[in-house]
Design a protein around this motif. Structure first.
Motif, PDB file in Angstrom:
ATOM      1  N   VAL A  12     -28.972 -23.011  25.526  1.00  0.00           N
ATOM      2  CA  VAL A  12     -27.638 -22.796  26.090  1.00  0.00           C
ATOM      3  C   VAL A  12     -26.886 -24.113  25.979  1.00  0.00           C
ATOM      4  CG1 VAL A  12     -26.312 -22.240  28.160  1.00  0.00           C
ATOM      5  CG2 VAL A  12     -28.438 -21.013  27.682  1.00  0.00           C
ATOM      6  N   PHE A  13     -25.689 -24.057  25.407  1.00  0.00           N
ATOM      7  CA  PHE A  13     -24.853 -25.248  25.276  1.00  0.00           C
ATOM      8  C   PHE A  13     -24.037 -25.417  26.552  1.00  0.00           C
ATOM      9  CE2 PHE A  13     -20.736 -27.102  23.744  1.00  0.00           C
ATOM     10  CZ  PHE A  13     -21.217 -28.384  23.591  1.00  0.00           C
ATOM     11  N   GLY A  14     -24.171 -26.587  27.200  1.00  0.00           N
ATOM     12  CA  GLY A  14     -23.484 -26.847  28.461  1.00  0.00           C
ATOM     13  C   GLY A  14     -22.254 -27.719  28.344  1.00  0.00           C
ATOM     14  N   GLY A  15     -21.803 -27.991  27.097  1.00  0.00           N
ATOM     15  CA  GLY A  15     -20.589 -28.762  26.906  1.00  0.00           C
ATOM     16  C   GLY A  15     -20.841 -30.245  26.720  1.00  0.00           C
ATOM     17  N   VAL A  16     -19.747 -30.989  26.750  1.00  0.00           N
ATOM     18  CA  VAL A  16     -19.791 -32.442  26.637  1.00  0.00           C
ATOM     19  C   VAL A  16     -19.677 -33.000  28.054  1.00  0.00           C
ATOM     20  CG1 VAL A  16     -18.644 -34.494  25.707  1.00  0.00           C
ATOM     21  CG2 VAL A  16     -18.751 -32.394  24.339  1.00  0.00           C
ATOM     22  N   VAL A  17     -20.641 -33.865  28.425  1.00  0.00           N
ATOM     23  CA  VAL A  17     -20.666 -34.459  29.759  1.00  0.00           C
ATOM     24  C   VAL A  17     -20.853 -35.969  29.624  1.00  0.00           C
ATOM     25  CG1 VAL A  17     -21.601 -32.361  30.823  1.00  0.00           C
ATOM     26  CG2 VAL A  17     -23.158 -34.157  30.058  1.00  0.00           C
ATOM     27  N   PRO A  25     -22.121 -45.797  30.931  1.00  0.00           N
ATOM     28  CA  PRO A  25     -21.848 -44.376  30.754  1.00  0.00           C
ATOM     29  C   PRO A  25     -21.765 -43.990  29.269  1.00  0.00           C
ATOM     30  CG  PRO A  25     -20.224 -45.404  32.210  1.00  0.00           C
ATOM     31  CD  PRO A  25     -21.046 -46.495  31.630  1.00  0.00           C
ATOM     32  N   LYS A  26     -22.290 -42.785  28.955  1.00  0.00           N
ATOM     33  CA  LYS A  26     -22.228 -42.262  27.583  1.00  0.00           C
ATOM     34  C   LYS A  26     -21.805 -40.807  27.621  1.00  0.00           C
ATOM     35  CE  LYS A  26     -25.648 -45.073  25.237  1.00  0.00           C
ATOM     36  NZ  LYS A  26     -26.780 -45.079  24.342  1.00  0.00           N
ATOM     37  N   ARG A  27     -20.944 -40.448  26.681  1.00  0.00           N
ATOM     38  CA  ARG A  27     -20.593 -39.037  26.471  1.00  0.00           C
ATOM     39  C   ARG A  27     -21.696 -38.408  25.628  1.00  0.00           C
ATOM     40  NH1 ARG A  27     -16.309 -38.163  23.272  1.00  0.00           N
ATOM     41  NH2 ARG A  27     -16.001 -36.090  24.089  1.00  0.00           N
ATOM     42  N   VAL A  28     -22.192 -37.252  26.063  1.00  0.00           N
ATOM     43  CA  VAL A  28     -23.295 -36.588  25.379  1.00  0.00           C
ATOM     44  C   VAL A  28     -23.076 -35.075  25.367  1.00  0.00           C
ATOM     45  CG1 VAL A  28     -24.991 -38.385  25.962  1.00  0.00           C
ATOM     46  CG2 VAL A  28     -24.656 -36.447  27.524  1.00  0.00           C
ATOM     47  N   LEU A  29     -23.859 -34.407  24.533  1.00  0.00           N
ATOM     48  CA  LEU A  29     -23.911 -32.952  24.519  1.00  0.00           C
ATOM     49  C   LEU A  29     -25.010 -32.525  25.485  1.00  0.00           C
ATOM     50  CD1 LEU A  29     -23.893 -32.524  20.650  1.00  0.00           C
ATOM     51  CD2 LEU A  29     -21.938 -32.287  22.191  1.00  0.00           C
ATOM     52  N   LYS A  30     -24.719 -31.556  26.327  1.00  0.00           N
ATOM     53  CA  LYS A  30     -25.715 -31.066  27.279  1.00  0.00           C
ATOM     54  C   LYS A  30     -26.239 -29.714  26.791  1.00  0.00           C
ATOM     55  CE  LYS A  30     -26.337 -29.659  32.073  1.00  0.00           C
ATOM     56  NZ  LYS A  30     -25.679 -29.444  33.374  1.00  0.00           N
ATOM     57  N   GLU A  74     -27.088 -37.463  22.291  1.00  0.00           N
ATOM     58  CA  GLU A  74     -26.031 -38.263  21.665  1.00  0.00           C
ATOM     59  C   GLU A  74     -25.703 -37.723  20.280  1.00  0.00           C
ATOM     60  OE1 GLU A  74     -26.306 -42.587  22.167  1.00  0.00           O
ATOM     61  OE2 GLU A  74     -28.039 -42.166  23.457  1.00  0.00           O
ATOM     62  N   SER A  75     -26.747 -37.305  19.540  1.00  0.00           N
ATOM     63  CA  SER A  75     -26.519 -36.679  18.238  1.00  0.00           C
ATOM     64  C   SER A  75     -27.704 -35.784  17.899  1.00  0.00           C
ATOM     65  CB  SER A  75     -26.304 -37.721  17.135  1.00  0.00           C
ATOM     66  OG  SER A  75     -27.495 -38.410  16.854  1.00  0.00           O
ATOM     67  N   LEU A  76     -27.407 -34.709  17.199  1.00  0.00           N
ATOM     68  CA  LEU A  76     -28.407 -33.763  16.719  1.00  0.00           C
ATOM     69  C   LEU A  76     -28.088 -33.487  15.261  1.00  0.00           C
ATOM     70  CD1 LEU A  76     -30.676 -31.635  16.990  1.00  0.00           C
ATOM     71  CD2 LEU A  76     -28.939 -30.063  17.869  1.00  0.00           C
ATOM     72  N   THR A  77     -29.050 -33.778  14.383  1.00  0.00           N
ATOM     73  CA  THR A  77     -28.862 -33.595  12.954  1.00  0.00           C
ATOM     74  C   THR A  77     -30.021 -32.782  12.410  1.00  0.00           C
ATOM     75  OG1 THR A  77     -27.776 -35.742  12.814  1.00  0.00           O
ATOM     76  CG2 THR A  77     -28.531 -34.801  10.755  1.00  0.00           C
ATOM     77  N   GLY A  78     -29.739 -31.847  11.529  1.00  0.00           N
ATOM     78  CA  GLY A  78     -30.792 -31.059  10.895  1.00  0.00           C
ATOM     79  C   GLY A  78     -30.197 -29.998   9.994  1.00  0.00           C
ATOM     80  N   THR A  79     -31.044 -29.440   9.155  1.00  0.00           N
ATOM     81  CA  THR A  79     -30.638 -28.355   8.264  1.00  0.00           C
ATOM     82  C   THR A  79     -30.944 -27.038   8.961  1.00  0.00           C
ATOM     83  OG1 THR A  79     -31.094 -29.713   6.333  1.00  0.00           O
ATOM     84  CG2 THR A  79     -30.925 -27.337   5.979  1.00  0.00           C
ATOM     85  N   LEU A  80     -29.903 -26.264   9.236  1.00  0.00           N
ATOM     86  CA  LEU A  80     -30.067 -24.984   9.917  1.00  0.00           C
ATOM     87  C   LEU A  80     -30.912 -24.058   9.043  1.00  0.00           C
ATOM     88  CD1 LEU A  80     -29.184 -23.492  12.484  1.00  0.00           C
ATOM     89  CD2 LEU A  80     -27.244 -22.602  11.193  1.00  0.00           C
ATOM     90  N   SER A  81     -32.054 -23.591   9.591  1.00  0.00           N
ATOM     91  CA  SER A  81     -32.966 -22.776   8.797  1.00  0.00           C
ATOM     92  C   SER A  81     -33.300 -21.443   9.450  1.00  0.00           C
ATOM     93  CB  SER A  81     -34.257 -23.555   8.519  1.00  0.00           C
ATOM     94  OG  SER A  81     -34.862 -23.922   9.741  1.00  0.00           O
ATOM     95  N   GLY A  82     -32.797 -21.213  10.651  1.00  0.00           N
ATOM     96  CA  GLY A  82     -33.033 -19.944  11.316  1.00  0.00           C
ATOM     97  C   GLY A  82     -32.125 -19.775  12.509  1.00  0.00           C
ATOM     98  N   VAL A  83     -31.626 -18.547  12.675  1.00  0.00           N
ATOM     99  CA  VAL A  83     -30.794 -18.204  13.827  1.00  0.00           C
ATOM    100  C   VAL A  83     -31.297 -16.877  14.362  1.00  0.00           C
ATOM    101  CG1 VAL A  83     -28.469 -17.650  14.640  1.00  0.00           C
ATOM    102  CG2 VAL A  83     -28.779 -19.403  12.888  1.00  0.00           C
ATOM    103  N   GLU A  84     -31.581 -16.837  15.661  1.00  0.00           N
ATOM    104  CA  GLU A  84     -32.077 -15.636  16.319  1.00  0.00           C
ATOM    105  C   GLU A  84     -33.336 -15.097  15.644  1.00  0.00           C
ATOM    106  OE1 GLU A  84     -30.922 -14.550  19.304  1.00  0.00           O
ATOM    107  OE2 GLU A  84     -29.761 -16.379  19.127  1.00  0.00           O
ATOM    108  N   GLY A  85     -34.191 -16.002  15.146  1.00  0.00           N
ATOM    109  CA  GLY A  85     -35.452 -15.613  14.535  1.00  0.00           C
ATOM    110  C   GLY A  85     -35.347 -15.152  13.094  1.00  0.00           C
ATOM    111  N   THR A  97     -22.274 -34.300  17.454  1.00  0.00           N
ATOM    112  CA  THR A  97     -22.091 -35.378  18.418  1.00  0.00           C
ATOM    113  C   THR A  97     -20.996 -34.927  19.385  1.00  0.00           C
ATOM    114  OG1 THR A  97     -20.302 -36.560  17.288  1.00  0.00           O
ATOM    115  CG2 THR A  97     -22.564 -37.095  16.585  1.00  0.00           C
ATOM    116  N   PRO A  98     -20.794 -35.635  20.483  1.00  0.00           N
ATOM    117  CA  PRO A  98     -19.700 -35.253  21.378  1.00  0.00           C
ATOM    118  C   PRO A  98     -18.334 -35.259  20.690  1.00  0.00           C
ATOM    119  CG  PRO A  98     -21.165 -36.763  22.493  1.00  0.00           C
ATOM    120  CD  PRO A  98     -21.602 -36.717  21.059  1.00  0.00           C
ATOM    121  N   ASP A  99     -18.185 -36.050  19.632  1.00  0.00           N
ATOM    122  CA  ASP A  99     -16.898 -36.126  18.937  1.00  0.00           C
ATOM    123  C   ASP A  99     -16.805 -35.220  17.718  1.00  0.00           C
ATOM    124  OD1 ASP A  99     -15.906 -38.078  20.718  1.00  0.00           O
ATOM    125  OD2 ASP A  99     -17.022 -39.625  19.634  1.00  0.00           O
ATOM    126  N   THR A 100     -17.924 -34.612  17.298  1.00  0.00           N
ATOM    127  CA  THR A 100     -17.896 -33.769  16.091  1.00  0.00           C
ATOM    128  C   THR A 100     -18.373 -32.352  16.364  1.00  0.00           C
ATOM    129  OG1 THR A 100     -20.141 -34.391  15.406  1.00  0.00           O
ATOM    130  CG2 THR A 100     -18.308 -35.748  14.574  1.00  0.00           C
TER     131      THR A 100
END
Length: 147
Positions: A12-17, A25-30, A74-85, A97-100
């Protein structure tokens, strides 16, 4: 934290906090997750004059399970290889990232509290913090290197 494959279950994506860290302080993805699996786990954390490394055994799958898993990313990088199984061709490389953060994730998925099942290959997560869950690392190996 790096891995050859990262699976995020009931994500579950909780936004930028904003979170307080030792560096300020750091802006991050929750993100909240029901569980996380990471193949070929490699973690590195700066501690004083060294970088402390924790690796799982080659080819092993580490798991993060339990109640209340929350990741502050702070950042999440990867090649999307599956969605919903459902496997998908590895054509979309994500860098969040919080800015992208893409509009579809922030404005649609985040507001609906959808629980997603995502798979990423060649994943790299830079976390500012994490709470909850219990991490199991098969064949754990720790060592330090100079910064």
């Amino acid at each position: 934290m790096k891995g050859s494959r990262l699976e995020l279950h009931d994500l579950v994506f909780g936004g930028v906090v904003t979170v307080d860290t030792a560096a300020g302080p750091k802006r991050v993805l929750k993100f909240s997750a029901g569980s996380v699996t990471i193949r070929d786990l490699k973690m590195a954390v700066p501690v004083g004059p060294q970088i402390q490394h924790i690796d799982g055994a080659p080819g092993s799958t580490s798991t993060l399970r339990g109640d209340g898993i929350t990741m502050y990313v702070e950042s999440l990088t990867g090649t999307l290889s599956g969605v919903e199984g459902v496997p998908i061709p590895p054509v979309l490389r994500l860098h969040l990232t919080p800015d992208t953060i893409p509009e579809w994730l922030y404005d649609t998925v985040g507001k609906l509290d959808l629980k997603l099942q995502l798979g990423l290959d060649d994943a790299d997560i830079d976390q500012a913090g994490q709470t909850g869950g219990k991490l199991a690392i098969p064949g754990i190996h720790g060592y330090g290197t100079p910064r």
